[in-house]
Design a protein around this motif. Sequence first.
Motif, PDB file in Angstrom:
ATOM      1  N   LEU A 196      -7.140  15.025 -21.735  1.00 57.81           N
ATOM      2  CA  LEU A 196      -8.624  15.646 -21.217  1.00 57.81           C
ATOM      3  C   LEU A 196      -9.391  15.034 -21.653  1.00 57.81           C
ATOM      4  N   VAL A 197     -10.564  14.673 -21.319  1.00 61.95           N
ATOM      5  CA  VAL A 197     -11.220  13.579 -22.273  1.00 61.95           C
ATOM      6  C   VAL A 197     -12.877  14.508 -22.011  1.00 61.95           C
ATOM      7  N   HIS A 198     -13.303  14.461 -23.561  1.00 54.13           N
ATOM      8  CA  HIS A 198     -14.836  15.499 -22.577  1.00 54.13           C
ATOM      9  C   HIS A 198     -15.676  13.873 -22.639  1.00 54.13           C
ATOM     10  N   HIS A 212      -7.704   4.731 -15.896  1.00 55.30           N
ATOM     11  CA  HIS A 212      -6.292   5.564 -16.328  1.00 55.30           C
ATOM     12  C   HIS A 212      -6.332   6.434 -15.271  1.00 55.30           C
ATOM     13  N   PRO A 213      -4.799   6.333 -14.501  1.00 51.61           N
ATOM     14  CA  PRO A 213      -4.263   7.107 -13.712  1.00 51.61           C
ATOM     15  C   PRO A 213      -4.071   9.045 -14.859  1.00 51.61           C
ATOM     16  N   ARG A 214      -4.325   8.159 -15.971  1.00 47.63           N
ATOM     17  CA  ARG A 214      -3.300   9.728 -16.374  1.00 47.63           C
ATOM     18  C   ARG A 214      -4.541  10.001 -17.787  1.00 47.63           C
ATOM     19  N   ALA A 215      -5.918   9.820 -17.184  1.00 48.11           N
ATOM     20  CA  ALA A 215      -7.321  10.533 -17.660  1.00 48.11           C
ATOM     21  C   ALA A 215      -8.166  10.830 -17.468  1.00 48.11           C
ATOM     22  N   PHE A 216      -8.274  12.321 -17.650  1.00 48.22           N
ATOM     23  CA  PHE A 216      -9.170  13.160 -16.841  1.00 48.22           C
ATOM     24  C   PHE A 216     -10.572  13.922 -17.301  1.00 48.22           C
ATOM     25  N   ILE A 217     -11.415  13.191 -17.173  1.00 45.43           N
ATOM     26  CA  ILE A 217     -12.414  13.366 -18.171  1.00 45.43           C
ATOM     27  C   ILE A 217     -13.527  14.944 -17.162  1.00 45.43           C
ATOM     28  N   ALA A 218     -13.903  15.781 -18.095  1.00 47.74           N
ATOM     29  CA  ALA A 218     -14.625  16.941 -17.906  1.00 47.74           C
ATOM     30  C   ALA A 218     -14.799  18.419 -18.701  1.00 47.74           C
ATOM     31  N   SER A 219     -16.231  18.847 -18.514  1.00 49.17           N
ATOM     32  CA  SER A 219     -15.949  19.106 -19.579  1.00 49.17           C
ATOM     33  C   SER A 219     -15.022  20.671 -20.088  1.00 49.17           C
TER      34      SER A 219
END
Length: 308
Positions: A196-198, A212-219
């Motif tokens: 989980l990446v800000h 990256h298929p396992r990176a989720f970028i969000a607030s």
Amino acid sequence: MSVNEISNRIKQLQAEKNAIILAHYYTRPEVQEVADYLGDSLGLSRMAGRADARVIVFCGVHFMAETASIISPDKKVLIPALHAGCSLAESITGADLLAWRAAHPDGLVVCYVNTSADVKAHSDYCCTSSNAVKVVQSLPAGRPVLFVPDKNLGAYINKVTGREMELWHGDCCVHERLPASLLLERLDEYPEAVALVHPEVNGSHDDRVLQHPRAFIASTAGMIEHARTSPCRQFIVATELETIHQLKKNSPDKEFIPALRTTLCGQMKKITLERVLDALEHEQFEVSVPDDTRRAARIPIQRMLEIQ
Ligand code: 13P
Ligand code: SF4
């Protein structure tokens, strides 16, 4: 007094004074627990506009309380620690922005919400990490765009929208500690986990992370919702670590691993439970914005709030 006694006294004073407590996800867990509303920057701005109370106790950093005061000038906005600042917001002043605008007279200015009222007053649009992509996508094509102050969020938006905004070189001293190399290392170390990446994170706009298929970028709010609804059981948390308090509350059966153990915002930690109590007891420290600045700063904030 024990934590329970302080919390009870806070609740009692709140009722007496018709006060609402708003808190950011980065505040201490015990502060989060006394809040009437907990949110990320966008959620808190919306809530400040809707709050039906005489007093707002804003548990967050100074620019957030200022934004609440701009949105709700009829309410008394209190911040429990007057000197809770933000390295990002402090990386640019209104005078800096005016000088930058003068060098790009046809440019539109988008400011991240992590800015002073003075900077907002010289901006065309405001955004938070929740709606930054939408705000930038709504801008007329062909106009140069100046983005202040976060170089990481700005670079992330450029990658996602294809817009080539000019970026101010500010950063968050907490999220800057997370380069792409570290995120990729953690993803290798935990092959089942989603990161989980800000978007304020230094590595958020690196192609290896973006693709990256396992990176989720969000607030922050986006991360909490994603973890709650995802079938994945293990998450690497690449943001301010107090977020784990709500991640766990919302997803008690899942595991949350800090990408780095030191990503804590010392400014947010200045908001202690004792200071929340003092704020209510003495109605301190009031945050207000001079009328002319407030009127000008409200325009970019209002434009942001109208974009769903
Ligand atoms: P959000 O609350 O929009 O996720 O932003 C994080 C932040 O750094 C606030 O200062
Ligand atoms: Fe500012 Fe960074 Fe702290 Fe957020 S985490 S308040 S951007 S210093």
